[in-house]
Write a protein that holds these residues in place. Structure first.
Motif, PDB file in Angstrom:
ATOM      1  N   LEU B  70       0.834  -1.205   0.000  1.00 26.08           N
ATOM      2  CA  LEU B  70       0.000   0.000   0.000  1.00 26.08           C
ATOM      3  C   LEU B  70       0.864   1.248   0.000  1.00 26.08           C
ATOM      4  N   GLY B  71       1.940   1.219   0.809  1.00 26.38           N
ATOM      5  CA  GLY B  71       2.846   2.356   0.859  1.00 26.38           C
ATOM      6  C   GLY B  71       3.435   2.661  -0.511  1.00 26.38           C
ATOM      7  N   ASP B  72       3.851   1.597  -1.211  1.00 23.90           N
ATOM      8  CA  ASP B  72       4.403   1.765  -2.555  1.00 23.90           C
ATOM      9  C   ASP B  72       3.373   2.344  -3.506  1.00 23.90           C
ATOM     10  N   LEU B  73       2.114   1.894  -3.350  1.00 20.98           N
ATOM     11  CA  LEU B  73       1.044   2.391  -4.222  1.00 20.98           C
ATOM     12  C   LEU B  73       0.924   3.894  -4.093  1.00 20.98           C
ATOM     13  N   PHE B  74       0.918   4.375  -2.834  1.00 21.23           N
ATOM     14  CA  PHE B  74       0.695   5.808  -2.649  1.00 21.23           C
ATOM     15  C   PHE B  74       1.920   6.621  -3.010  1.00 21.23           C
ATOM     16  N   ASN B  75       3.108   6.007  -2.942  1.00 17.11           N
ATOM     17  CA  ASN B  75       4.315   6.739  -3.327  1.00 17.11           C
ATOM     18  C   ASN B  75       4.514   6.780  -4.831  1.00 17.11           C
ATOM     19  N   GLY B  76       3.659   6.078  -5.570  1.00 19.98           N
ATOM     20  CA  GLY B  76       3.809   6.079  -7.019  1.00 19.98           C
ATOM     21  C   GLY B  76       4.852   5.092  -7.488  1.00 19.98           C
ATOM     22  N   ASN B  77       5.314   4.227  -6.597  1.00 20.74           N
ATOM     23  CA  ASN B  77       6.317   3.224  -6.970  1.00 20.74           C
ATOM     24  C   ASN B  77       5.593   1.936  -7.368  1.00 20.74           C
ATOM     25  N   TRP B  78       5.098   1.916  -8.611  1.00 21.12           N
ATOM     26  CA  TRP B  78       4.204   0.834  -9.015  1.00 21.12           C
ATOM     27  C   TRP B  78       4.949  -0.303  -9.700  1.00 21.12           C
ATOM     28  N   GLY B  79       6.256  -0.253  -9.756  1.00 22.13           N
ATOM     29  CA  GLY B  79       6.994  -1.287 -10.466  1.00 22.13           C
ATOM     30  C   GLY B  79       7.070  -0.984 -11.951  1.00 22.13           C
ATOM     31  N   VAL B  80       7.796  -1.814 -12.696  1.00 23.85           N
ATOM     32  CA  VAL B  80       7.943  -1.580 -14.138  1.00 23.85           C
ATOM     33  C   VAL B  80       7.253  -2.691 -14.916  1.00 23.85           C
ATOM     34  N   SER B  81       6.985  -2.417 -16.186  1.00 22.23           N
ATOM     35  CA  SER B  81       6.353  -3.417 -17.033  1.00 22.23           C
ATOM     36  C   SER B  81       7.353  -4.514 -17.351  1.00 22.23           C
ATOM     37  N   LEU B  82       6.882  -5.757 -17.265  1.00 18.82           N
ATOM     38  CA  LEU B  82       7.741  -6.904 -17.532  1.00 18.82           C
ATOM     39  C   LEU B  82       8.237  -6.890 -18.968  1.00 18.82           C
ATOM     40  N   PHE B  83       7.423  -6.339 -19.856  1.00 21.35           N
ATOM     41  CA  PHE B  83       7.712  -6.440 -21.271  1.00 21.35           C
ATOM     42  C   PHE B  83       8.532  -5.260 -21.773  1.00 21.35           C
ATOM     43  N   SER B  84       8.086  -4.032 -21.468  1.00 22.05           N
ATOM     44  CA  SER B  84       8.772  -2.868 -22.025  1.00 22.05           C
ATOM     45  C   SER B  84       9.804  -2.293 -21.062  1.00 22.05           C
ATOM     46  N   GLY B  85       9.716  -2.630 -19.776  1.00 21.08           N
ATOM     47  CA  GLY B  85      10.659  -2.079 -18.821  1.00 21.08           C
ATOM     48  C   GLY B  85      10.377  -0.650 -18.398  1.00 21.08           C
ATOM     49  N   GLU B  86       9.292  -0.073 -18.939  1.00 19.44           N
ATOM     50  CA  GLU B  86       8.929   1.298 -18.554  1.00 19.44           C
ATOM     51  C   GLU B  86       8.221   1.275 -17.199  1.00 19.44           C
ATOM     52  N   PRO B  87       8.311   2.368 -16.419  1.00 18.78           N
ATOM     53  CA  PRO B  87       7.537   2.430 -15.175  1.00 18.78           C
ATOM     54  C   PRO B  87       6.035   2.340 -15.483  1.00 18.78           C
TER      55      PRO B  87
END
Lengths: 297, 343
Positions: B70-87
């Motif tokens: 949840l903390g990551d969600l609110f900080n905007g740290n949503w991970g990167v796309s497995l395919f393109s590597g973009e945030p």
């Protein structure tokens, strides 16, 4: 031979007979019913009436136009697709797959939804209110999204897409059953059977269920049309039924490849889905207004 | 008033919590390593694997993990796309406005066409024109959206060549994405031919919007019609007529308001259908929205994108539904919570 009769009527029609009388008076509804019966017939007896195996490919007969076209032939009524498979047989089997699985999905969803909805409707208090609100909110999640997630977890396939659509349909049944049971529980006849010593199960089985069947039939018809549209959409997107399986959406998607050359490969499966949904909607509407007439009488 | 607002706020937070719990559970449900689904990075060696596990607290209990999630969600740290590597945050923020734009235009067509037609048909109930409108809407409501879109493409794009086939705008126009809403972006961009760009974007918009709007309009016509007929049978309409109001006054003062209120919850349910249809239509028209993005993600088995995409779309839809529900409660607090019309 004359018979003594206190009333003018020969016999009192049962509630279902009354509904049928009211339903019969609408010609459009009867036409819809006949069409629906045709699809039900295909769903049960497709192997007996199809002229060809739906998956057998014939390289001699690729993309033959339907029989009513100028250069079509009567050996293939609806023509053939890009692999030389007979489109008429494929569409008939498609009715079997699409209609049959949708029916199954709706029945499963109805059983689960009605059970949970009844329990939620007979309970009261904060817990049921929270549950109801939460369910209402979850009901808003698009079916396609649920299907995508299920496909992600389990992999694509007809059975997995059936699970997805079942999951998506359940909240509606819960919602309607719950509000129906709630309003019914306040009525006097329920109270009288409770005073007679009926427990929750008996109240539900003998008092509420007979009154609820009509609501269930109408909701079921609505859910059935949604299920057909969803299953064919998933088949079209290649997330549901996989390639050789004759599912109407998948047939439509396969027809797209040769769409410009052979437009009947797009038109005919689409029209079949359309007619299927239309007949269900018409029958559902006819039933609804018949029931409304009966209750108002 | 404040109580109602508070209740809906609690409801929304509960629903959001449920949704994020669902999306968190996907980390373990998807058939890859939890680390990969959570971060979108496939660890190359054991050291990196260990580092990621400690960074995302994957070796703690599920509750601790969820709290960090949840903390990551609110900080905007949503991970990167497995395919393109973009945030993922950037990708979703690029795709979501395109879908919102498309659905908003479709919705406005639905409202502008559906409500007047439904009212007209309801006022003229059981006459020739009512039967015509009603049967046309029953027919249109049964058309599968996939098929409709394909027919549109075949006739208007391929056969006649009147309208463009796919995308949001001709690629020759170089529009940098600032807000994500194309028309605003065009106006904000300098050195291009604004009028031509607007016209091009409009032409691209017609077919997908119509394909989505058709079906929902038919549904709305039927909802409004039924609701108007129900209201016309109420005693207060007879009272108004006895008072000597003209039928125009009766319609605008009594019928319209009372008919639209119970139709609102059903309209909220239609939004779900509309967004599902929008997702399908997007794939067919290669519209760069969240629907085609999600379907691309499932084709590539891009699990981290699926996880966030599901959360973003469902939160958006639930937010709209709850907002409509709240609006309905605020303008008419006396109404029973679950009262709504049937079609």
């Amino acid at each position: 031979m004359s018979r003594f009769s206190l009333y003018d009527d020969e016999a009192h029609p049962s509630p279902w007979q009354q509904t049928w009388q009211a339903f019969k008076s609408s010609h459009i509804a009867l036409v819809g019913l006949a069409l629906l019966m045709l699809f039900v017939f295909f769903a049960f007896f497709a192997p007996l009436v199809t002229p060809y195996d739906p998956n057998s490919q014939n390289t001699e007969a690729l993309l033959i136009p339907p029989s009513w076209a100028a250069n079509g032939s009567i050996t293939h009524l609806f023509g053939t697709d890009a692999l030389g498979r007979d489109l008429f047989s494929r569409i008939m089997y498609g009715c079997r797959v699409t209609f049959g699985t949708s029916l199954l999905v709706v029945i499963i969803a109805m059983l689960i939804g009605v059970t949970i909805g009844t329990i939620a409707g007979m309970l009261s208090g904060v817990r049921s209110s929270v549950m109801n609100h939460l369910l209402d909110a979850l009901m808003a999640i698009p079916t396609l999204l649920i299907a995508i997630i299920i496909v992600g977890i389990l992999g694509s396939g007809l059975v997995n897409s059936m699970w997805a659509i079942t999951l998506a349909l359940i909240p509606q049944f819960i919602h309607h059953t719950r509000s129906f049971v709630r309003s019914e529980m306040k009525k006097d006849y329920i109270q009288s059977s409770t005073l007679d010593g009926a427990n929750y199960l008996q109240v539900f089985y003998y008092s509420i269920l007979p009154n609820m069947i009509e609501m269930l039939v109408v909701q079921g018809a609505l859910a059935l049309s949604v299920a057909i549209l969803d299953i064919s959409a998933l088949g079209f997107l290649n997330l549901g039924a996989q390639a050789p399986l004759p599912e109407l959406g998948a047939i439509l998607a396969a027809g797209l490849d040769a769409g410009y050359l052979a437009p009947w490969n797009i038109a005919l499966p689409g029209i079949t889905i359309f007619l299927m949904v239309l007949s269900i909607t018409i029958v559902g509407d006819g039933l609804r207004s018949a029931l409304r007439k009966r209750v108002n009488r | 008033m404040i109580r109602i607002l508070l209740r809906y706020l609690v409801l929304f937070s509960l629903t959001f919590l449920t949704l994020s719990a669902l999306s968190f559970s996907l980390v373990y449900l998807f058939p890859t390593e939890p680390v990969t689904t959570l971060t979108g990075i496939t660890p190359q060696n054991l050291v990196q694997h260990e580092a990621l596990v400690t960074q995302y607290h994957l070796d703690d209990s599920y509750l601790v993990q969820f709290a960090h999630y949840l903390g990551d969600l609110f900080n905007g740290n949503w991970g990167v796309s497995l395919f393109s590597g973009e945030p993922l945050l950037d990708e979703i923020m690029l795709a979501l406005p395109a879908t919102i734009e498309l659905s908003a235009y479709a919705m406005s067509i639905v409202l502008v066409v559906g409500i007047p037609l439904g009212c007209y048909s309801g006022l003229k109930a059981y006459t020739g024109s009512d039967y015509t409108i009603n049967s046309v809407s029953v027919v249109v409501n049964s058309v599968p959206v996939v098929w409709l879109a394909v027919i549109f493409i075949l006739t208007f794009s391929l056969q006649f060549g009147w309208l463009p086939l796919s995308g949001r705008i001709n690629l020759l126009f170089d529009i940098p994405s600032q807000t994500g809403f194309l028309f605003i972006d065009i106006l904000l961009t300098d050195n291009i031919d604004t009028a031509r760009a607007l016209k091009d974007a409009f032409l691209h918009l017609i077919l997908p919007t119509l394909a989505i709007a058709f079906i929902s309009t038919a549904a709305l016509v039927r909802i409004t019609r039924r609701s108007v007929i129900d209201v016309l049978n109420q005693p207060y309409i007879i009272a108004a007529r006895a008072k000597g109001l003209s039928s125009r006054q009766i319609f605008f003062r009594h019928v319209l308001r009372n008919a639209l209120l119970p139709a609102l919850p059903l309209l909220a349910m239609q939004i779900t259908t509309l967004i599902t249809n929008a997702m399908i239509v997007e794939t067919l028209f290669s519209w760069p929205g969240i629907g085609s993005w999600l379907i691309q993600a499932i084709y590539q088995r891009d699990y981290s994108a699926l996880r966030m995409g599901m959360l973003a779309v469902s939160t958006l839809v639930v937010m709209i539904t709850i907002a409509i529900d709240l609006f309905n409660r605020l303008i008419d607090p006396s109404r029973e919570k679950y009262e709504s019309v049937t079609i």
